[in-house]
Design an enzyme around this catalytic site. Sequence first.
Site, PDB file in Angstrom:
ATOM      1  N   LYS A   1       0.382  -4.976  -3.862  1.00  0.00           N
ATOM      2  CA  LYS A   1      -0.980  -4.997  -3.287  1.00  0.00           C
ATOM      3  C   LYS A   1      -1.895  -4.467  -4.638  1.00  0.00           C
ATOM      4  O   LYS A   1      -1.757  -3.441  -4.877  1.00  0.00           O
ATOM      5  CB  LYS A   1      -1.123  -3.798  -2.133  1.00  0.00           C
ATOM      6  CG  LYS A   1      -2.396  -4.008  -1.720  1.00  0.00           C
ATOM      7  CD  LYS A   1      -2.729  -3.367  -0.262  1.00  0.00           C
ATOM      8  CE  LYS A   1      -4.142  -3.231   0.035  1.00  0.00           C
ATOM      9  NZ  LYS A   1      -4.242  -2.649   1.065  1.00  0.00           N
TER      10      LYS A   1
ATOM     11  N   TYR B   1      -6.865 -15.722   7.857  1.00  0.00           N
ATOM     12  CA  TYR B   1      -7.989 -15.803   8.921  1.00  0.00           C
ATOM     13  C   TYR B   1      -7.970 -17.227   9.246  1.00  0.00           C
ATOM     14  O   TYR B   1      -8.972 -17.608  10.395  1.00  0.00           O
ATOM     15  CB  TYR B   1      -9.363 -15.103   8.164  1.00  0.00           C
ATOM     16  CG  TYR B   1      -9.182 -13.866   7.887  1.00  0.00           C
ATOM     17  CD1 TYR B   1      -9.147 -12.697   9.054  1.00  0.00           C
ATOM     18  CD2 TYR B   1      -8.641 -13.288   6.728  1.00  0.00           C
ATOM     19  CE1 TYR B   1      -9.049 -11.449   8.446  1.00  0.00           C
ATOM     20  CE2 TYR B   1      -8.416 -11.961   6.258  1.00  0.00           C
ATOM     21  CZ  TYR B   1      -8.720 -11.105   7.143  1.00  0.00           C
ATOM     22  OH  TYR B   1      -8.247  -9.943   6.889  1.00  0.00           O
TER      23      TYR B   1
ATOM     24  N   ARG C   1     -13.206  -4.518   4.597  1.00  0.00           N
ATOM     25  CA  ARG C   1     -13.782  -3.158   4.672  1.00  0.00           C
ATOM     26  C   ARG C   1     -14.995  -3.166   5.165  1.00  0.00           C
ATOM     27  O   ARG C   1     -15.270  -2.049   6.076  1.00  0.00           O
ATOM     28  CB  ARG C   1     -13.873  -2.675   3.053  1.00  0.00           C
ATOM     29  CG  ARG C   1     -12.587  -2.475   2.268  1.00  0.00           C
ATOM     30  CD  ARG C   1     -12.613  -1.654   1.026  1.00  0.00           C
ATOM     31  NE  ARG C   1     -11.307  -1.692   0.445  1.00  0.00           N
ATOM     32  CZ  ARG C   1     -11.576  -1.688  -0.973  1.00  0.00           C
ATOM     33  NH1 ARG C   1     -12.274  -1.205  -1.723  1.00  0.00           N
ATOM     34  NH2 ARG C   1     -10.336  -1.810  -1.468  1.00  0.00           N
TER      35      ARG C   1
ATOM     36  N   LYS D   1      -0.374  -9.372  -2.305  1.00  0.00           N
ATOM     37  CA  LYS D   1      -1.663  -9.469  -1.859  1.00  0.00           C
ATOM     38  C   LYS D   1      -2.764  -9.130  -2.819  1.00  0.00           C
ATOM     39  O   LYS D   1      -2.457  -8.174  -3.402  1.00  0.00           O
ATOM     40  CB  LYS D   1      -1.710  -8.323  -0.873  1.00  0.00           C
ATOM     41  CG  LYS D   1      -3.120  -7.921  -0.142  1.00  0.00           C
ATOM     42  CD  LYS D   1      -3.210  -6.985   1.061  1.00  0.00           C
ATOM     43  CE  LYS D   1      -4.445  -6.739   1.388  1.00  0.00           C
ATOM     44  NZ  LYS D   1      -4.514  -5.531   2.227  1.00  0.00           N
TER      45      LYS D   1
HETATM   46  C1  PBG Z   1      -6.066  -1.116   4.443  1.00  0.00           C
HETATM   47  C2  PBG Z   1      -5.964  -2.751   4.380  1.00  0.00           C
HETATM   48  C3  PBG Z   1      -6.933  -3.537   3.367  1.00  0.00           C
HETATM   49  C4  PBG Z   1      -6.520  -4.596   3.732  1.00  0.00           C
HETATM   50  C5  PBG Z   1      -5.469  -4.702   4.829  1.00  0.00           C
HETATM   51  N1  PBG Z   1      -5.153  -3.607   4.914  1.00  0.00           N
HETATM   52  C6  PBG Z   1      -8.310  -2.888   2.491  1.00  0.00           C
HETATM   53  C7  PBG Z   1      -7.947  -2.034   1.505  1.00  0.00           C
HETATM   54  O1  PBG Z   1      -6.903  -1.906   0.998  1.00  0.00           O
HETATM   55  O2  PBG Z   1      -8.951  -1.450   0.957  1.00  0.00           O
HETATM   56  C8  PBG Z   1      -7.414  -5.955   3.263  1.00  0.00           C
HETATM   57  C9  PBG Z   1      -7.271  -7.085   3.958  1.00  0.00           C
HETATM   58  C10 PBG Z   1      -8.401  -8.246   3.755  1.00  0.00           C
HETATM   59  O3  PBG Z   1      -9.249  -8.112   2.906  1.00  0.00           O
HETATM   60  O4  PBG Z   1      -8.168  -9.198   4.537  1.00  0.00           O
HETATM   61  N2  PBG Z   1      -4.989  -0.337   3.669  1.00  0.00           N
END
Ligand code: PBG
Length: 331
Positions: A194, A317, A204, A252
């Site tokens: 990630k 999505y 967010r 991701k």
């Molecule tokens: C939280 C989390 C995030 C996303 C999924 N779980 C945001 C982040 O790490 O700040 C992002 C998913 C998206 O942008 O569609 N840990």
Amino acid sequence: MMIRPRRNRRSAAVRGLVRETHLTPGHLIQPLFLLPDPQGESEVSSLPGTFRRGIDRLLPEIEACMELGLRSFVMFPAVPDENKDKEATYSYADDNFYLLAAKAIKQRFPEACLISDVAMDPYSIDGHDGLVGQGRILNDESLPILAKMSVAQAAAGFDILGPSDMMDGRVGFMRQALDSEGFYETGIMSYTAKYASAYYGPFRAALDSAPREDEDIPKDKKTYQMDPANAREALREAFLDTEEGADFLMVKPALHYLDIIAMLKAETELPIAAYHVSGECAMLLAACQNGWLDYEQAMPEVLLSIHRAGADAILTYFAKDYALRYRNGRL
Ligand code: PBG
């Protein structure tokens, strides 16, 4: 010319014979944003067509997806500020609306695959995925909190848990906690690679989960999420997650990291998931709204590219939109 590749593209029928990649709704995972008010519903402004919903509104939406052959969901809570604290204690509270919603969903749709998010950020007053102390994100102190959250989620009925926090050692720590409570059937889809990406913005905003602005609090997630410049480091994370007992390895974001998806697919044995994140979907939607791209062509092409790169499962999505077009024979 003896060899003419165009002969295999002459008609739709021939192209069908030689098509290498097939993406079905069975490969897709629909993200769901959950509101505490059971009747609540509001659109995410930076992600047109995506809604935050309370459980009463969510159940019919899930039913509609199931009828389209879209059976996997990943759910995220929009937690009110009054339920947030430094230790994210509400994440495993008995009256947590996220856990109650999971119970209701699994009761109504036992055959659905429900995936959770394991991270402190929706519940943390500091807006970070781990515990904040002395201006840093504390790794080992965060693990017991993630373990409690995991056991509570497994007890609520989630089929697969999704640790998205990037703390070191969390997969093994969670696996042990789950097994010691008898939840050995609950899977772990680890957010393995990630990246500290700009493309989480709409997510967010939807959940109000960005890091809090304060001089004692790191303003980004770069000390735990990965540097977008690194590829080999993703392999290191993948080997660790595999040893710690992960069931899926996730990359991701997806679209900007297709090389990482392809690399993990080639170098590891676990199924690969990819998260086509909010900002990646938003940029396509914005171009389509401007009339610059054609959604009907661009949306399936994007999802196909992620599958072709090596992702077995795709969180996007656009999952329901894709399933709808698939059902209507348009894909
Ligand atoms: C939280 C989390 C995030 C996303 C999924 N779980 C945001 C982040 O790490 O700040 C992002 C998913 C998206 O942008 O569609 N840990």
